[in-house]
Design a protein around this motif. Structure first.
Motif, short mmCIF file in Angstrom:
data_model
loop_
_atom_site.label_atom_id
_atom_site.label_comp_id
_atom_site.label_asym_id
_atom_site.label_seq_id
_atom_site.Cartn_x
_atom_site.Cartn_y
_atom_site.Cartn_z
N ALA A 436 27.18 0.78 -21.89
CA ALA A 436 27.10 -0.08 -23.27
C ALA A 436 28.13 0.49 -24.13
N GLN A 437 29.24 0.69 -23.91
CA GLN A 437 30.29 1.08 -24.76
C GLN A 437 30.65 -0.07 -25.65
N PHE A 438 30.91 0.27 -27.00
CA PHE A 438 31.05 -0.78 -28.01
C PHE A 438 32.63 -1.43 -27.87
N LEU A 452 27.57 8.56 -24.61
CA LEU A 452 26.47 8.83 -23.82
C LEU A 452 25.64 10.02 -24.77
N GLU A 453 26.23 10.51 -25.81
CA GLU A 453 25.58 11.19 -26.78
C GLU A 453 24.33 10.75 -27.34
N TYR A 454 24.20 9.44 -27.31
CA TYR A 454 23.25 8.54 -28.17
C TYR A 454 22.15 8.03 -27.05
N PRO A 455 20.99 7.96 -27.77
CA PRO A 455 19.82 7.84 -26.85
C PRO A 455 19.95 6.54 -26.41
N LYS A 456 20.22 5.51 -27.01
CA LYS A 456 20.23 4.02 -26.57
C LYS A 456 21.20 3.84 -25.33
N GLY A 459 19.79 5.24 -22.49
CA GLY A 459 18.78 4.41 -21.86
C GLY A 459 19.20 3.17 -21.03
N VAL A 460 20.30 2.63 -21.31
CA VAL A 460 21.04 1.55 -20.63
C VAL A 460 21.57 2.21 -19.12
N GLN A 461 22.22 3.41 -19.10
CA GLN A 461 22.72 3.96 -18.01
C GLN A 461 21.55 4.33 -17.04
N LYS A 462 20.55 4.91 -17.42
CA LYS A 462 19.35 5.15 -16.98
C LYS A 462 18.75 4.14 -16.23
N MET A 463 18.67 2.93 -17.01
CA MET A 463 18.12 1.69 -16.32
C MET A 463 18.68 0.99 -15.14
N ILE A 464 20.14 1.35 -15.38
CA ILE A 464 20.99 0.81 -14.24
C ILE A 464 20.87 1.39 -13.00
N LYS A 465 20.75 2.89 -13.12
CA LYS A 465 20.43 3.63 -11.89
C LYS A 465 19.20 3.15 -11.44
N ASP A 466 18.13 3.06 -12.37
CA ASP A 466 16.93 2.75 -11.69
C ASP A 466 16.57 1.30 -11.02
#
Length: 584
Positions: A436-438, A452-456, A459-466
């Motif tokens: 989710a880079q701006f 990726l230093e920021y939780p939001k 979260g997107v990256q982890k969701m794609i993995k899942d």
């Protein structure tokens, strides 16, 4: 065979230039002296000769004199290797690499990570090499659960800003990142890790650089001689002559070269729409109808059918993908159509992005647009592309397309990605979308990994993995035929909610999408089969930095007649969220 061939007593050079007056090979071995190694022409226009002192690693070009005495220095169209830009000579090369690992088996859960090798990551601002990418990119893709890497064109090209889409070398991997054998090593390690490699391949047009294919022997050899069919006004490039048997053979040979020499697992054919239509990107008066009075390019259609036939005849597990944006019928029809395995679903992409750009308060009036995409979901075998084309040229990054303020933008993006994994079609994400880079993608620099230093973003990256993990496990999400889908509720437009089921034999997954900005407690979800439903995915889960921390996982259905369904489960829905419930 054409090109350069290393033998015990030197190197044989062969080039097709039927319209040339004379041809010499020049290179390191003769100080680029056009008078030293003249080639001889046979009856069909192939010029050939042996150079005794030429060897592997030497650079070379063909010095071509046209019939009207114009002179050209041309790279070898069949070269296996080329100099690093801005130099443009071909390099004599013979591979010594032996593959150790087989291609991964064909699978249904195709999840593609689209990559531009020059800008995924960089070493102190410089390109990563094929070796660097083997160490870092392959590891990342495996960890994220993608099944394939799709490479933006790595065929040799002179201009970085073309991203590889204006080529000069159809048989040589770009030397920007290393040697052909180092590229083979990259592919081999991908295969070791169960990752397939798809090449973005460009038979729709080619670069106009003087050392390339344009006017190769003084006349239009590769391009169509008529500018109405041989020049692309939008892309400022030349179009191949699909009426030429030689050109068809050249392009099909290129595709087979990557498959057989490099063990590529798939080819994505770029710009198919531009090939199919004579009036593509042309105004009235800039094109002429075909012999039947319509706008179809019959030569291109014949080429595409032959391309797919030849690829599938020799390589049944290779997947052929068309980037085709029109309503042309039968793109993935193997009998009567073009014969591709998959087509990019550009309609889904456009309709979905347009929907998620809307403020949730305005979505009810666009519910029909959302539902409409289900009506054409089975017209072809589709790939759902959220590609590089959607995050360049001031279109904005994926996260910046989303409506709302910061938190809602992320909730919307998580919902969009979840909807993609629930929808019929194979999946494709361009690099950077998963974090989710701006910023838009820029080919000159690496992705904004620091987000990726920021939780939001985490979260997107982890969701794609899942989601990739769930997609790999659940056959109900993998098969994309009509009998793998059932509507449960398409009529709750006022609340921007849709419910549908993905089905495979006795397996069922109910998909509940709340695309509104409101929460709904005790919402009645119609389902087809009585039983217990387990929540296996929630885009708004707190583990993805969402708002829902509810730990209830199992929901038992009760009899209740809602439309065509006789059962329902009762759930709480948070705003801008997608949930998957699996029948136990």
């Amino acid at each position: 065979k054409l090109g350069s061939f290393i033998q015990d007593n030197g190197v044989i050079f062969k080039v097709y230039a039927p319209n040339a007056k004379s041809v010499s090979v020049v290179g390191d071995f003769n100080s680029y002296d056009k008078s030293k190694n003249r080639l001889k022409k046979n009856k069909i226009g192939i010029w050939s000769g042996r150079v005794a002192n030429a060897k592997k690693g030497n650079s070379y070009k063909y010095f071509i004199q046209a019939k009207d005495d114009r002179e050209f220095l041309k790279a070898d169209p069949f070269a296996k290797y080329a100099e690093v830009k801005p130099n443009s000579a071909s390099i004599i090369f013979d591979s010594s690499y032996e593959f150790k690992y087989d291609n991964p088996k064909k699978q249904e859960n195709i999840s593609i990570y689209e990559v531009h090798l020059g800008s995924w990551k960089r070493n102190n601002g410089e390109y990563m090499s094929y070796k660097d990418l083997t160490r870092h990119l392959v590891k990342y893709v495996k960890r994220m659960g993608f099944t394939h890497i799709e490479l933006l064109p790595i065929t040799e090209h002179p201009f970085d800003g073309s991203w590889g889409y204006q080529d000069t070398g159809y048989f040589s991997p770009t030397s920007r990142y290393g040697s052909p054998d180092e590229f083979k090593y990259f592919i081999d390690v991908c295969h070791k890790n169960g990752i397939g490699v798809i090449l973005d391949w460009v038979p729709s047009h080619f670069a106009t650089d003087g050392h390339g294919l344009i006017a190769f022997d003084g006349e239009a050899l590769y391009e169509h001689p008529n500018p109405q069919k041989g020049y692309h006004p939008q892309w400022k490039s030349n179009i191949f002559n699909y009426d030429s048997d030689f050109v068809k053979s050249f392009l099909i040979s290129s595709a087979l070269w990557w498959i057989e020499e490099y063990k590529i697992d798939g080819i994505r054919v770029d710009g198919v729409a531009s090939m199919l239509y004579l009036d593509y990107a042309r105004e009235e008066g800039e094109w002429k109808p075909n012999e039947y009075g319509n706008n179809l390019n019959l030569g291109a259609i014949d080429f595409l059918k032959k391309l797919n036939h030849n690829v599938h005849k020799k390589n049944k597990n290779v997947i052929m993908i068309a980037e085709e944006s029109t309503t042309f019928l039968g793109v993935t029809d193997k009998k009567e159509g073009l014969g591709f395995d998959y087509k990019w679903n550009m309609g889904w992409m456009n309709d979905t992005i347009d929907y998620f750009k809307l403020d949730p308060i305005n979505r009810p009036e666009s519910q029909n647009n959302l539902n409409f995409m289900f009506s054409y979901a089975f017209d072809e075998n589709f790939v759902l592309p959220l590609s590089h084309d959607e995050v360049v040229h001031m279109k904005g990054s994926m996260i910046n397309k989303m409506s709302g303020l910061y938190d809602w933008q992320f909730a919307n993006l998580r919902s969009l990605y979840s909807f993609m994994y629930a929808f019929m079609g194979k999946k494709l994400l361009f690099m950077g979308n998963e974090i989710a880079q701006f910023n838009e993608w820029h080919y000159e620099s690496q992705l904004d990994w620091e987000v990726l230093e920021y939780p939001k973003h985490q979260g997107v990256q982890k969701m794609i993995k899942d989601l990739n993990s769930i997609y790999a496990k659940e056959k109900a999400l993998q098969y994309d035929n009509r009998d793998n889908f059932e509507w449960c509720n398409a009529d709750d437009a006022s609340r921007s909610i849709i419910v549908f089921e993905r089905v495979y034999k006795n397996e069922r997954i109910a998909i509940i999408c709340n695309f509104s900005g409101a929460s709904y407690e005790n919402y009645y979800v119609p389902v087809s089969i009585a039983g217990k439903y387990r929540l296996i995915f929630n885009s708004d889960s707190s583990k993805y930095n969402g708002t829902d921390s509810n730990r209830k996982r199992v929901f038992k259905s009760t009899p209740f007649n809602i439309g065509r369904k006789e059962h329902m489960i009762e759930v709480n829905l948070t705003p801008l969220s997608v949930r998957f419930f699996k029948l136990q």
